[in-house]
Design a protein around this motif. Structure first.
Motif, mmCIF file in Angstrom:
data_model
loop_
_atom_site.group_PDB
_atom_site.id
_atom_site.type_symbol
_atom_site.label_atom_id
_atom_site.label_comp_id
_atom_site.label_asym_id
_atom_site.label_seq_id
_atom_site.Cartn_x
_atom_site.Cartn_y
_atom_site.Cartn_z
ATOM 1 N N PHE B 122 0.822 -1.209 0.000
ATOM 2 C CA PHE B 122 0.000 0.000 0.000
ATOM 3 C C PHE B 122 0.857 1.261 0.000
ATOM 4 N N ARG B 123 2.160 1.102 0.122
ATOM 5 C CA ARG B 123 3.067 2.251 0.221
ATOM 6 C C ARG B 123 2.516 3.222 1.263
ATOM 7 N N ASN B 124 2.065 2.662 2.351
ATOM 8 C CA ASN B 124 1.399 3.472 3.355
ATOM 9 C C ASN B 124 1.849 3.012 4.728
ATOM 10 N N PRO B 125 2.438 3.908 5.508
ATOM 11 C CA PRO B 125 2.957 3.502 6.819
ATOM 12 C C PRO B 125 1.853 3.122 7.800
ATOM 13 N N LEU B 126 0.604 3.438 7.459
ATOM 14 C CA LEU B 126 -0.503 3.118 8.363
ATOM 15 C C LEU B 126 -1.062 1.719 8.140
ATOM 16 N N ALA B 127 -0.620 1.091 7.051
ATOM 17 C CA ALA B 127 -1.215 -0.198 6.706
ATOM 18 C C ALA B 127 -0.871 -1.252 7.756
ATOM 19 N N ASP B 128 -1.819 -2.145 8.019
ATOM 20 C CA ASP B 128 -1.558 -3.269 8.915
ATOM 21 C C ASP B 128 -2.200 -4.512 8.304
ATOM 22 N N PRO B 129 -2.036 -5.681 8.930
ATOM 23 C CA PRO B 129 -2.477 -6.912 8.265
ATOM 24 C C PRO B 129 -3.959 -6.914 7.925
ATOM 25 N N SER B 130 -4.763 -6.190 8.705
ATOM 26 C CA SER B 130 -6.197 -6.271 8.462
ATOM 27 C C SER B 130 -6.711 -5.055 7.711
ATOM 28 N N ILE B 131 -5.824 -4.414 6.938
ATOM 29 C CA ILE B 131 -6.235 -3.197 6.241
ATOM 30 C C ILE B 131 -7.356 -3.450 5.254
ATOM 31 N N ILE B 132 -7.454 -4.679 4.733
ATOM 32 C CA ILE B 132 -8.588 -4.928 3.846
ATOM 33 C C ILE B 132 -9.673 -5.738 4.566
ATOM 34 N N GLY B 133 -9.694 -5.638 5.887
ATOM 35 C CA GLY B 133 -10.863 -6.116 6.621
ATOM 36 C C GLY B 133 -10.815 -7.554 7.104
ATOM 37 N N VAL B 134 -9.640 -8.189 7.075
ATOM 38 C CA VAL B 134 -9.566 -9.592 7.479
ATOM 39 C C VAL B 134 -10.004 -9.769 8.933
ATOM 40 N N SER B 135 -9.415 -8.977 9.831
ATOM 41 C CA SER B 135 -9.718 -9.141 11.255
ATOM 42 C C SER B 135 -11.170 -8.823 11.549
ATOM 43 N N THR B 136 -11.671 -7.750 10.931
ATOM 44 C CA THR B 136 -13.052 -7.360 11.186
ATOM 45 C C THR B 136 -14.008 -8.445 10.715
ATOM 46 N N GLY B 137 -13.701 -8.995 9.547
ATOM 47 C CA GLY B 137 -14.535 -10.079 9.028
ATOM 48 C C GLY B 137 -14.479 -11.298 9.932
ATOM 49 N N ALA B 138 -13.268 -11.645 10.356
ATOM 50 C CA ALA B 138 -13.108 -12.796 11.246
ATOM 51 C C ALA B 138 -13.850 -12.555 12.552
ATOM 52 N N ALA B 139 -13.817 -11.311 13.026
ATOM 53 C CA ALA B 139 -14.497 -10.981 14.272
ATOM 54 C C ALA B 139 -15.997 -11.209 14.142
ATOM 55 N N VAL B 140 -16.575 -10.777 13.024
ATOM 56 C CA VAL B 140 -18.010 -10.995 12.821
ATOM 57 C C VAL B 140 -18.320 -12.495 12.875
ATOM 58 N N GLY B 141 -17.481 -13.279 12.177
ATOM 59 C CA GLY B 141 -17.701 -14.720 12.167
ATOM 60 C C GLY B 141 -17.622 -15.303 13.568
ATOM 61 N N ALA B 142 -16.579 -14.937 14.286
ATOM 62 C CA ALA B 142 -16.362 -15.493 15.620
ATOM 63 C C ALA B 142 -17.464 -15.061 16.576
ATOM 64 N N VAL B 143 -17.799 -13.762 16.547
ATOM 65 C CA VAL B 143 -18.804 -13.244 17.466
ATOM 66 C C VAL B 143 -20.170 -13.864 17.161
ATOM 67 N N ALA B 144 -20.450 -14.075 15.894
ATOM 68 C CA ALA B 144 -21.713 -14.717 15.520
ATOM 69 C C ALA B 144 -21.781 -16.120 16.102
ATOM 70 N N VAL B 145 -20.690 -16.860 16.005
ATOM 71 C CA VAL B 145 -20.675 -18.225 16.538
ATOM 72 C C VAL B 145 -20.854 -18.200 18.059
ATOM 73 N N ILE B 146 -20.209 -17.230 18.714
ATOM 74 C CA ILE B 146 -20.298 -17.171 20.175
ATOM 75 C C ILE B 146 -21.703 -16.783 20.624
ATOM 76 N N THR B 147 -22.311 -15.811 19.946
ATOM 77 C CA THR B 147 -23.562 -15.249 20.455
ATOM 78 C C THR B 147 -24.815 -15.926 19.910
ATOM 79 N N LEU B 148 -24.740 -16.415 18.679
ATOM 80 C CA LEU B 148 -25.959 -16.984 18.098
ATOM 81 C C LEU B 148 -26.018 -18.483 18.383
ATOM 82 N N PRO B 149 -27.106 -18.915 18.939
ATOM 83 C CA PRO B 149 -27.192 -20.323 19.346
ATOM 84 C C PRO B 149 -27.223 -21.302 18.172
ATOM 85 N N VAL B 150 -27.514 -20.815 16.963
ATOM 86 C CA VAL B 150 -27.592 -21.749 15.830
ATOM 87 C C VAL B 150 -26.240 -22.356 15.485
ATOM 88 N N PHE B 151 -25.181 -21.706 15.895
ATOM 89 C CA PHE B 151 -23.857 -22.216 15.531
ATOM 90 C C PHE B 151 -23.279 -23.095 16.636
#
Lengths: 485, 368
Positions: B122-151
């Motif tokens: 990204f030629r950007n000093p602010l970039a980090d591994p989840s700059i394109i949303g990996v962590s946020t996406g993973a968080a939604v998946g994980a939190v859904a599994v934890i909170t929703l009883p269907v999983f």
């Protein structure tokens, strides 16, 4: 075009000049490109031979960079083909778009326009990147790679700061480093995008000299977008003028860098004059025109040259003559594309020449008398003025009387050569206010015949003589002179 | 050769640091085990495969009175070391602490490597591994599994991994037009998608009721539940992914100059970007899926290493990865030994933030 010097370099010696000249290194055919709705290139054809440095000039936005990007393969044109010679001895031409990025980078090295580089690679690391297209992913740099990098840095005199960060070098050094990278890339085609932008004169010349050297000793084919026309004229074998998406001129610098060509291409008023220093040209862009009159200049030497320069810059269309060939004023007139009528030096003037000069004068809105001294009866300059109806303006330093060093300064009337009656009516002006004076008199007269008629109908001819003295002493534009009305 | 030698030297040095950190960390806890015993316990785990064979066992086929021969591969191991260590110590170190420590090392490696690549790409000093949303996406998946009883609970890691990949792919797809993916567009698409998914996570969080604490802990780094099976997929993915990224280090160097320059220097720009984004995303997702969201490692470690070893990714990438591993192992050791077992994400932020600010103030860090 310079053929590569055989024997200069072992692997270049294979390329016989005849072989090189048979096929170009870059062959561009019918390129069309546009950004959105706006067409940038509209059918561009061009070739660059090996051993040739070609300058690409044109106004901003003409598509110079777009053309370079199309040739490098960075941009896909809407139609047309770019073919580039292979980097082996066969110099096969192949479509750039069909080549992989690595393959095209082995054929074409690009020196980008210097931009701010915000990373701290060392100079050597940056030059080493020129070897990137030659290496496979898992291959360590070979001895050949290192040698080429070292040689490129030697040549560009960047070796002594090889370990410095790219952020810590000056603009001129940075340009040389990018050139070193291109040299290390070892490609037969070199594209340079404004290599001298941001460089001072010294570094610009140094950079162009290096490009010149690459072309001459290595047989590279180089195409350089250059905004500095004088540098282009000085260093390029050939110049392409790109304007309105097309190549509008193509040829040797002296053939292409002409006032009319450049004026049309740049949509500007431009003066081109041969430069006596380096055999190049001096190109000057002029302000928007202040005036647009036709002025015929009678006179010669420094006063006439200065007057034409001043009027030409102001936008007037000047003609000159009769004047001895080789006169100082002739080259100035030509720089502004003015017509001149010349006589053989010391050869007198024939009737035809006089006739042509008179026609030019008759055609003019204003006739300017710009000479240190003009003679009496029989002086062709006076004859030309006498033969026209156009209003006359005088430059202050012109004195009228018998030509020759023995004529007295105050002999205008006493020398026996009667000053012509119009002379007193002619306003005098200095160089600075010349365009204003021309504009004033041309605007006032409207119809030139009227002015002349008025002058002649004024019966106080003595008065006009007296006025002539007054205005000569006065300098500047003297509107009071018009009180003869 | 120069760069390769430097890469080998620095990497060896940092590998030793990483090992030392692992040994030290594995010795710390409610029961302190001396480093020598930890080392001995670790050495005892070394097993060299010596023989391979296939044994065939008969297994019963359900509902039919028949058996089928079932071939099972067997591997014989030679364990060259059996150093004397108290067996309780060995159990504590090997079975309880080591999975967690190794997971921290693995995730730290992966995040730092991915962060290095993203910053370069990204030629950007602010970039980090989840700059394109990996962590946020993973968080939604994980939190859904934890909170929703269907999983079912075992879906947590696979869901987090898949949602991370899916989000990154979605961002890439949104930012791609006519076969080109400008990094500026990618960055903005990433920010927008992260905001959207952050809202989803927040909503799941406030409606989570009893499981809220679990969610919060996952979102702040979740190494405490680490067990050996967690390493089964994460370790090979991170290891192979990081090595693959390293293979593109020279291309990354050229890409830092700008995409047009990179094209002129023989880099197939869009393809290389795709490969680098894909690898970095997989590595990040594999780490986040098992360890939760751990910030700062992927941002700060590459910057610090860039100061130390320079911008050449052939050196920077492996050293960043190793240093990232060591950093996260150390941070996790602190996290484990605090009375409240503060989540590791808080430790990395508290330790890394001020240090990074110090570097910024000293003008040591000012770009890539």
């Amino acid at each position: 075009m310079t053929a590569p010097e055989s024997g200069e370099d072992d692997h270049e010696a294979v390329d016989t000049p005849s072989n090189s000249s048979l096929s170009p290194a870059i062959d561009v055919e019918g390129i069309e490109a546009s950004f959105g709705e706006e067409s940038v290139l509209d059918g561009v054809d061009a070739t660059v031979e090996p051993g040739e440095l070609v300058g690409l000039v044109g106004p901003n936005g003409a598509g110079k960079t777009t053309l370079l990007r199309t040739i490098s393969g960075a941009l896909t044109p809407e139609s047309g083909t770019v073919r580039v010679a292979s980097d082996d001895e066969e110099r096969r031409l192949e479509d750039v778009q069909a080549l992989s990025s690595a393959a095209s980078s082995r054929r074409i090295a690009v020196v980008p326009q210097t931009t701010t580089l915000s990373f701290s690679f060392s100079v050597r690391q940056l030059v080493e990147m020129g070897r990137h297209p030659h290496r496979s992913r898992f291959q360590a740099p070979s001895a050949e790679d290192r040698d080429l990098v070292d040689a490129a840095m030697e040549r560009t005199r960047t070796a002594r700061f090889a370990d410095r960060s790219i952020e810590d070098v000056s603009g001129g050094e940075r340009q040389r480093i990018l050139l070193a990278r291109a040299i290390a890339q070892d490609a037969p085609v070199l594209l340079l995008d404004e290599p001298t932008a941001n460089l001072d004169l010294h570094h610009a010349v140094e950079t162009m000299t290096l490009a010149r050297e690459l072309v001459e000793t290595d047989g590279a084919a180089a195409l350089a977008a250059i905004h500095d026309l004088e540098l282009a004229a000085r260093f390029c074998d050939r110049i392409l003028v790109l304007a309105g998406g097309e190549i509008v001129a193509n040829g040797a610098p002296e053939a292409v860098l002409k006032r009319d060509v450049l004026a049309a291409a740049f949509d500007a008023r431009i003066a081109v004059e041969p430069s006596p220093i380096d055999g190049g040209v001096t190109v000057r862009a002029l302000d928007d025109p202040e005036i647009d009159h036709r002025v015929h200049v009678v006179g010669g030497g420094e006063p006439a040259a200065a007057a034409i320069g001043r009027l030409g810059e102001a936008g007037a269309d000047c003609s000159l003559g009769p004047v001895p060939e080789g006169d100082r004023a002739v080259s100035t007139a030509e720089a502004f594309d003015g017509t001149t009528v010349t006589t053989v030096r010391f050869g007198g003037i024939d009737a035809a020449t006089r006739e042509r000069a008179t026609e030019l004068a008759a055609d003019a809105d204003v006739v300017l008398l710009a000479a240190e001294r003009i003679g009496g009866d029989g002086d062709p300059w006076l004859d030309v003025i006498d033969a026209t109806d156009a209003p006359v303006v005088r430059l202050t330093d012109a004195t009228v009387g018998a030509a020759g060093p023995d004529a007295d300064a105050d002999s205008e009337n006493s020398s026996g050569d009667e000053a012509p009656p119009w002379l007193g009516r002619a306003p005098t002006t200095d160089l600075d206010s010349l365009p204003g004076a021309v504009d004033a008199i041309a605007g006032k007269s409207g119809d030139s015949g009227e002015w002349r008629g008025e002058a002649e109908s004024a019966d106080e001819s003595q008065e006009s003589d007296a006025l002539a003295d007054a205005t000569l002493a006065d300098g500047g534009v003297d509107d009071g002179e018009e009180d003869g009305r | 050769m120069h760069a390769h030698r430097r890469a080998a030297t620095y990497s060896t040095g940092l590998f030793v640091v990483l090992l030392a950190t692992i040994v030290a960390s594995a010795g710390i806890g409610s029961v302190d085990v001396p480093p020598a015993d930890v080392a001995a316990a670790l050495v005892n785990q070394i097993a060299i495969p010596t023989s391979f064979g296939v044994t065939t066992s008969a297994i019963g086929v359900p509902f039919v009175d028949a058996t089928l021969p079932m071939p099972t591969p067997t591997v014989g191991f030679y364990e060259p070391f059996s150093l004397a260590v108290a067996s309780t110590d060995e159990t504590i170190v090997v079975d309880i602490r080591l999975p967690r420590v190794l997971l921290a090392a693995t995730v730290g490696c992966g995040l730092a490597a991915a962060g290095t690549v993203m910053q370069g790409l990204f030629r950007n000093p602010l970039a980090d591994p989840s700059i394109i949303g990996v962590s946020t996406g993973a968080a939604v998946g994980a939190v859904a599994v934890i909170t929703l009883p269907v999983f079912a609970a075992w879906l947590l890691e696979p869901m987090a991994f898949l949602m991370g990949l899916l989000t990154a792919f979605g961002v890439y797809w949104i930012a791609t037009q006519n076969g080109r993916t400008p990094v500026a567009t990618l960055l903005l698409a990433g920010v927008a998608v992260q905001a959207l998914l952050g809202a989803a996570t927040s909503y799941l969080l406030i409606t989570s009721g009893d499981s809220m604490e679990k969610v919060v802990f996952w979102l702040m780094g979740n190494l405490h539940a680490a067990q050996w099976p967690d390493l089964r997929y994460t370790l090979p993915i991170v290891l192979l992914g990081t090595l693959a990224l390293w293979a593109f280090a020279a291309d990354l160097n050229v890409l830092v100059l700008g995409e047009e320059d990179a094209h002129h220097l023989g880099v197939e720009v869009e393809r290389t970007k795709r490969i680098l984004l894909g690898l970095a995303t997989v590595v990040t997702a594999a780490g986040v899926a098992v360890a939760g969201v751990i910030g700062f490692v992927g941002l700060i470690v590459p910057h610090v290493l860039r100061l130390l070893v320079g911008p050449d990714h052939r050196v920077l990438l492996p050293t960043s990865a190793l240093a990232g591993g060591a950093f996260l192992v150390a941070a996790d050791a602190i996290s484990r030994t605090t009375p409240e077992a503060i989540p590791v994400g808080i430790v990395t932020a508290v330790a890394g933030g001020p240090f990074f600010l110090y570097l910024l103030r000293e003008r040591e860090v000012h770009g890539l």
